[in-house]
Design a protein around this motif. Structure first.
Motif, mmCIF file in Angstrom:
data_model
loop_
_atom_site.group_PDB
_atom_site.id
_atom_site.type_symbol
_atom_site.label_atom_id
_atom_site.label_comp_id
_atom_site.label_asym_id
_atom_site.label_seq_id
_atom_site.Cartn_x
_atom_site.Cartn_y
_atom_site.Cartn_z
ATOM 1 N N SER A 198 0.859 -1.180 0.000
ATOM 2 C CA SER A 198 0.000 0.000 0.000
ATOM 3 C C SER A 198 0.897 1.233 0.000
ATOM 4 O O SER A 198 1.898 1.275 0.722
ATOM 5 N N ALA A 204 1.926 8.167 -2.642
ATOM 6 C CA ALA A 204 0.624 8.240 -3.303
ATOM 7 C C ALA A 204 0.397 9.625 -3.917
ATOM 8 O O ALA A 204 -0.122 9.743 -5.037
ATOM 9 N N VAL A 209 -2.568 9.317 -6.721
ATOM 10 C CA VAL A 209 -3.595 8.376 -6.279
ATOM 11 C C VAL A 209 -3.817 8.588 -4.782
ATOM 12 O O VAL A 209 -2.985 9.190 -4.101
ATOM 13 N N PRO A 210 -4.922 8.091 -4.227
ATOM 14 C CA PRO A 210 -5.178 8.257 -2.792
ATOM 15 C C PRO A 210 -4.167 7.505 -1.934
ATOM 16 O O PRO A 210 -3.639 6.462 -2.338
ATOM 17 N N SER A 213 -3.347 3.450 -1.589
ATOM 18 C CA SER A 213 -3.682 2.745 -2.833
ATOM 19 C C SER A 213 -2.721 1.583 -3.061
ATOM 20 O O SER A 213 -1.557 1.622 -2.644
ATOM 21 N N ARG A 238 2.077 1.982 -9.922
ATOM 22 C CA ARG A 238 0.658 2.130 -9.615
ATOM 23 C C ARG A 238 -0.091 0.837 -9.896
ATOM 24 O O ARG A 238 -0.040 0.292 -11.001
ATOM 25 N N ASP A 240 -3.213 0.418 -10.275
ATOM 26 C CA ASP A 240 -4.337 0.585 -11.187
ATOM 27 C C ASP A 240 -3.894 0.860 -12.609
ATOM 28 O O ASP A 240 -4.724 1.054 -13.499
#
Length: 255
Positions: A198, A204, A209-210, A213, A238, A240
């Motif tokens: 994480s 982040a 990104v938050p 993430s 990342r 995602d």
């Protein structure tokens, strides 16, 4: 609205030159994307339909589509079909070849760029000294950067190289591997370890990104042909935006 099926005509394929059919088909698809005849998220006809329309083998079609998927131009979804890759879609990176981030992005038609966060010469940490087999008084070049593709943050990377390998940190422009190539010490193999993490709030924010993430954490040790370690890199990709893909084959033996 795009009409993907209308792209695949024998006349259009014939206009692609006299090279191998799969290369002419790749050129046909790329040309349709460049001209806007195929746009992001458009679904291509099936392999069978393309082969029938162009009067070529499905093996030829499959080879062209597979290479375009590897290059990030197309995306295949299991049980759904083949689609034109869109802005912001995940990037697939195969782990069968040792390439740089810059080379990977250019191969997918994306423009790589970098934001430098650190370029220094420093004493190595204990794990850096061990991995790079450094003597007690040696120094390292430490390179920390944000890697981007088409302006989109993709990865945070900390690369460490023995200072004796490069003239200075400024020898590295956008690509470390290009600098190593110029110095005649391009690595020929590497070991990578991947795990899920994480992202911290700081990382982040850098990756847009938050906090918290998911990320792919990768440690890579790259080696020269003589076995010397030349690069120790820690990266956060990342979760995602990136997929790493490994092709597995059987040994051909039966038990």
């Amino acid at each position: 609205m795009s009409e993907p099926a209308a792209i695949f005509t024998a006349e259009a394929l014939a206009g692609g030159g006299t090279g191998p059919l799969y290369l002419r088909l790749k050129s046909l698809i790329r040309g349709a994307i460049d001209k806007g005849a195929l746009t992001a998220q458009d679904a291509l006809p099936s392999e069978r339909e393309i082969a029938s329309q162009l009067d070529i083998s499905r093996v030829t079609v499959r080879k062209a589509l597979t290479e375009l998927v590897d290059e990030g131009v197309l995306t295949q979804k299991r049980g759904s079909g083949t689609y034109v890759t869109g802005q912001g879609q995940r990037v697939e990176q195969r782990l069968s070849r040792l390439t740089s981030f810059t080379e990977d992005m250019l191969a997918r038609g994306l423009m790589p760029s970098v934001k430098w966060l650190q370029k220094t010469v420093a004493s190595p940490s204990p794990d850096e000294a061990m991995v790079l087999a450094l003597s007690p008084n040696e120094r390292v070049i430490r390179l920390r950067r944000l890697r981007m593709a088409d302006g989109r943050p993709m990865a945070l990377e900390l690369a460490v190289v023995p200072a004796r390998m490069l003239a200075s940190p400024d020898a590295v422009g956008s690509s470390l591997y290009e600098a190593l190539q110029t110095a005649g010490i391009r690595p020929v193999r590497a070991m990578q370890r991947l795990s899920a993490e994480s992202l911290s709030a700081e990382d982040a924010e850098a990756l847009s990104v938050p906090a918290g993430s998911p990320a792919l954490y990768i440690e890579r040790i790259s080696y020269l042909a003589d076995g010397r370690a030349v690069e120790f890199t820690k990266s956060h990709y990342r979760g995602d935006a990136y997929d790493f893909v490994v092709e597995l084959t059987t040994s051909g033996e039966t038990e």
